[in-house]
Design a protein around this motif. Structure first.
Motif, PDB file in Angstrom:
ATOM      1  N   VAL A  46      -6.453   4.692  -9.060  1.00 27.82           N
ATOM      2  CA  VAL A  46      -6.781   5.909  -8.201  1.00 27.82           C
ATOM      3  C   VAL A  46      -5.658   6.072  -7.071  1.00 27.82           C
ATOM      4  N   LEU A  47      -5.274   4.591  -6.844  1.00 28.37           N
ATOM      5  CA  LEU A  47      -4.311   4.586  -5.763  1.00 28.37           C
ATOM      6  C   LEU A  47      -2.713   5.359  -6.356  1.00 28.37           C
ATOM      7  N   MET A  48      -2.530   5.014  -7.479  1.00 20.54           N
ATOM      8  CA  MET A  48      -1.152   5.774  -8.107  1.00 20.54           C
ATOM      9  C   MET A  48      -1.456   7.407  -8.240  1.00 20.54           C
ATOM     10  N   GLU A  49      -2.523   7.716  -8.682  1.00 25.14           N
ATOM     11  CA  GLU A  49      -2.762   9.081  -8.581  1.00 25.14           C
ATOM     12  C   GLU A  49      -2.537   9.840  -7.311  1.00 25.14           C
ATOM     13  N   ARG A  50      -2.817   9.019  -6.258  1.00 26.29           N
ATOM     14  CA  ARG A  50      -2.633   9.827  -4.845  1.00 26.29           C
ATOM     15  C   ARG A  50      -1.549   9.069  -4.097  1.00 26.29           C
ATOM     16  N   ALA A  51      -0.464   8.342  -4.853  1.00 20.18           N
ATOM     17  CA  ALA A  51       0.542   7.724  -4.207  1.00 20.18           C
ATOM     18  C   ALA A  51       1.369   8.479  -2.899  1.00 20.18           C
ATOM     19  N   GLY A  52       1.281   7.889  -1.903  1.00 19.02           N
ATOM     20  CA  GLY A  52       1.977   8.480  -0.484  1.00 19.02           C
ATOM     21  C   GLY A  52       0.931   8.894   0.168  1.00 19.02           C
ATOM     22  N   THR A  53      -0.479   8.909  -0.237  1.00 21.06           N
ATOM     23  CA  THR A  53      -1.544   9.609   0.728  1.00 21.06           C
ATOM     24  C   THR A  53      -2.498   8.313   0.844  1.00 21.06           C
ATOM     25  N   VAL A  54      -3.262   8.250   1.995  1.00 24.27           N
ATOM     26  CA  VAL A  54      -4.222   7.299   2.241  1.00 24.27           C
ATOM     27  C   VAL A  54      -5.598   7.650   1.498  1.00 24.27           C
ATOM     28  N   VAL A  55      -6.089   6.829   1.045  1.00 25.53           N
ATOM     29  CA  VAL A  55      -7.457   6.924   0.044  1.00 25.53           C
ATOM     30  C   VAL A  55      -8.419   5.984   0.751  1.00 25.53           C
ATOM     31  N   ASP A  56      -9.505   6.578   1.261  1.00 24.87           N
ATOM     32  CA  ASP A  56     -10.496   6.013   1.864  1.00 24.87           C
ATOM     33  C   ASP A  56     -11.430   5.349   1.104  1.00 24.87           C
ATOM     34  N   LYS A  57     -11.955   3.971   1.826  1.00 23.54           N
ATOM     35  CA  LYS A  57     -12.672   3.089   0.697  1.00 23.54           C
ATOM     36  C   LYS A  57     -13.809   3.733  -0.002  1.00 23.54           C
ATOM     37  N   GLU A  58     -14.336   4.560   0.490  1.00 26.87           N
ATOM     38  CA  GLU A  58     -15.606   5.192  -0.269  1.00 26.87           C
ATOM     39  C   GLU A  58     -15.137   5.955  -1.300  1.00 26.87           C
ATOM     40  N   THR A  59     -13.970   6.611  -1.140  1.00 27.01           N
ATOM     41  CA  THR A  59     -13.538   7.345  -2.525  1.00 27.01           C
ATOM     42  C   THR A  59     -13.189   6.167  -3.619  1.00 27.01           C
ATOM     43  N   LEU A  60     -12.418   5.032  -3.007  1.00 25.75           N
ATOM     44  CA  LEU A  60     -12.238   4.008  -4.017  1.00 25.75           C
ATOM     45  C   LEU A  60     -13.305   3.343  -4.815  1.00 25.75           C
ATOM     46  N   SER A  61     -14.325   3.283  -3.820  1.00 28.25           N
ATOM     47  CA  SER A  61     -15.542   2.681  -4.657  1.00 28.25           C
ATOM     48  C   SER A  61     -16.196   3.610  -5.509  1.00 28.25           C
ATOM     49  N   GLN A  62     -16.279   4.871  -5.073  1.00 29.12           N
ATOM     50  CA  GLN A  62     -16.964   5.825  -6.014  1.00 29.12           C
ATOM     51  C   GLN A  62     -16.170   5.879  -7.424  1.00 29.12           C
ATOM     52  N   GLN A  63     -14.545   6.127  -7.262  1.00 29.33           N
ATOM     53  CA  GLN A  63     -13.966   6.528  -8.356  1.00 29.33           C
ATOM     54  C   GLN A  63     -13.496   5.300  -9.398  1.00 29.33           C
ATOM     55  N   ALA A  64     -13.236   4.093  -8.700  1.00 30.84           N
ATOM     56  CA  ALA A  64     -13.022   3.081  -9.339  1.00 30.84           C
ATOM     57  C   ALA A  64     -14.137   2.106  -9.741  1.00 30.84           C
ATOM     58  N   LEU A  65     -15.303   1.860  -8.944  1.00 31.82           N
ATOM     59  CA  LEU A  65     -16.322   1.192  -9.117  1.00 31.82           C
ATOM     60  C   LEU A  65     -17.465   1.656  -9.684  1.00 31.82           C
TER      61      LEU A  65
END
Length: 230
Positions: A165-184
């Motif tokens: 998820v972080l690599m797909e959005r490299a250079g931009t801030v990814v909020d924790k809610e998005t990380l939790s939803q998309q990664a977990l």
């Protein structure tokens, strides 16, 4: 094909209850009630995911997890004492993919299992990501491999998904809610430190001189700070 689930818990009544529910939900469930026996079983048989209790006879759950991670990347959901945040964090730091407090709701356990399975099975029907490359960091969804320069990084399912998820959005801030939803595969809850711990684990596995590639943005989330992404 049915997903094979192994429940490692010395509470036989709970194992029977969870096995009955999960079987009705379409899972193929096995149970083992001793930590040492579970390790030997996992060496000889393959499971899609493991549900692991912290408190076990002979070999404790954390020791089981540590030894499992020496030879297996099978997704693991830890069962921890209700309200014991320390156990949850320790389990995640040692390589668990998720956790649930005991006593757990069988329906929620089934949902968590589906989430980790969906994200660990690269043979699924979801569209495949292409190869992700950010300078020396390379992530290949096809075989779920990650390399930094020529060094292979051994990641858990959750760590791999967070990094993707972080690599797909490299250079931009990814909020924790998005990380939790998309990664977990689940919503972020109050006092949930899962994403923070997975990020910490990722940083430890990246070569020391490059660990600042994943930056914390206070009060928001995380950012992969590499200068280019493909």
């Amino acid at each position: 094909m049915e997903s094979r689930i192994l429940i490692i818990d010395d509470d036989k009544e709970l194992c029977a209850l969870l096995a009955e529910f999960l079987t009705l939900e379409g899972f193929n469930v096995s149970s083992v009630h001793d930590g040492a026996d579970s390790i030997e079983l996992c060496r000889t048989e393959s499971f899609s995911a493991i549900v692991l209790d912290v408190m076990l006879p002979r070999v404790q759950g954390f020791d089981v997890l540590r030894r499992l991670r020496e030879f297996s990347e099978t997704p693991v959901i830890m069962l921890t004492a209700r309200g014991d945040a320390t156990d949850r964090i320790v389990g995640l730091e040692m390589g668990a993919d998720d956790y649930l407090p005991k006593p757990c709701n069988p329906r929620e356990l089934a949902a968590r299992l589906r989430a980790v399975l969906r994200r660990s099975d690269h043979r699924g029907s979801e569209p495949k990501r292409g190869l992700l490359e950010c300078e020396d960091l390379r992530l290949n969804p096809a075989d779920r491999s990650v390399h930094f320069a020529d060094e292979a990084l051994k990641l858990t399912t959750a760590e791999f998904n967070v990094l993707a998820v972080l690599m797909e959005r490299a250079g931009t801030v990814v909020d924790k809610e998005t990380l939790s939803q998309q990664a977990l595969g689940r919503a972020l809850t109050a006092y949930d430190r899962s994403i923070d711990v997975h990020i910490s684990n990722l940083r430890k596995k990246i070569p020391e001189q490059q660990r600042e590639l994943i930056m914390s943005v206070r009060g928001v989330g995380y950012q992969l700070t590499l200068s280019s992404a493909n």
